[in-house]
Design a protein around this motif. Structure first.
Motif, PDB file in Angstrom:
ATOM      1  N   TYR A 109      43.337  42.252  45.315  1.00 58.03           N
ATOM      2  CA  TYR A 109      42.438  43.253  44.231  1.00 58.03           C
ATOM      3  C   TYR A 109      44.135  43.511  42.749  1.00 58.03           C
ATOM      4  O   TYR A 109      43.373  43.038  41.950  1.00 58.03           O
ATOM      5  N   THR A 169      43.458  41.179  39.319  1.00 58.19           N
ATOM      6  CA  THR A 169      42.762  41.266  38.142  1.00 58.19           C
ATOM      7  C   THR A 169      43.729  41.822  36.757  1.00 58.19           C
ATOM      8  O   THR A 169      43.917  42.029  35.523  1.00 58.19           O
ATOM      9  N   GLU A 201      44.314  45.251  50.555  1.00 60.32           N
ATOM     10  CA  GLU A 201      42.766  44.354  49.851  1.00 60.32           C
ATOM     11  C   GLU A 201      43.260  44.801  48.817  1.00 60.32           C
ATOM     12  O   GLU A 201      43.161  44.510  47.875  1.00 60.32           O
TER      13      GLU A 201
END
Length: 208
Positions: A8, A12, A4
């Protein structure tokens, strides 16, 4: 970092909104492989180079990514249209002529074993070497010499050496349990599985 956190960071910091933890987990399990942009982003998130993620390159694409060179630069250096070069990457077989192969060798810093791999000749070489080890090595001097740009005498010396090493692995041992001769097949199988690596290391030892 868990999947995760990696996903992420790729979303981003590298603008890859479709990367999910499940996709990262699939890469980790080896059931999926990241594309060019994904590999670069993954390396950035993990603070390493693409080459460290790839390990030992086995395909034309992996050799290029390990060097961190865009496909456009390779295509330009070897004199091919980008679409043509990318098809070779997708099919995992380099089909350039000798001049283009020399340019590819230079731009990607390939050694002869690497060039044999990207040309898709490694499986054929392995097949010839396994036969040379287990039958009459002399019969395979010509096929190996045609496959590789190596001096024939060097090929002869290397094949004879591989044959001798393999036969030593096949040396029979006496099985006292039933008085029959048993062959230690495990070591011999392992030797044949790694025969291409044995070939190149033996070439280095015998080369002038």
């Amino acid at each position: 970092m868990g999947p995760e956190h990696v996903a992420y960071g790729m979303r981003t910091s590298y603008g890859l909104p479709y990367v999910t933890p499940d996709l990262v987990a699939a890469w980790e399990r080896g059931v999926a492989a990241p594309g060019n942009a994904e590999l670069v982003a993954l390396a950035g998130v993990l603070w390493c180079s693409p080459a460290e993620l790839i390990g030992a390159p086995q395909t034309l694409r992996e050799f290029r990514l390990a060097r961190g060179i865009p496909a456009e630069d390779v295509a330009r250096a070897v004199g091919l249209e980008l679409a043509v070069y990318l098809r070779m990457e997708e099919n995992n077989e380099w089909r350039g002529n000798e001049r283009q192969s020399a340019a590819l060798t230079e731009v990607l810093g390939l050694a002869l074993p690497d060039l044999v791999t990207v040309r898709g000749r490694r499986p054929k070489l392995a097949e010839l070497l396994r036969s040379a080890c287990s039958t009459r090595w002399q019969a395979y001097v010509r096929p190996v010499s045609k496959l590789l740009p190596l001096d024939r005498r060097l090929v002869e010396n290397v094949l004879e050496s591989l044959y001798t090493e393999y036969q030593l692995q096949m040396a029979p041992t006496l099985s006292w349990g039933n008085g029959t001769v048993a062959v230690e097949a495990g070591a011999a199988r392992d030797y044949l599985d790694q025969v291409v690596d044995h070939f190149w290391s033996t070439v280095q030892r015998h080369a002038p």
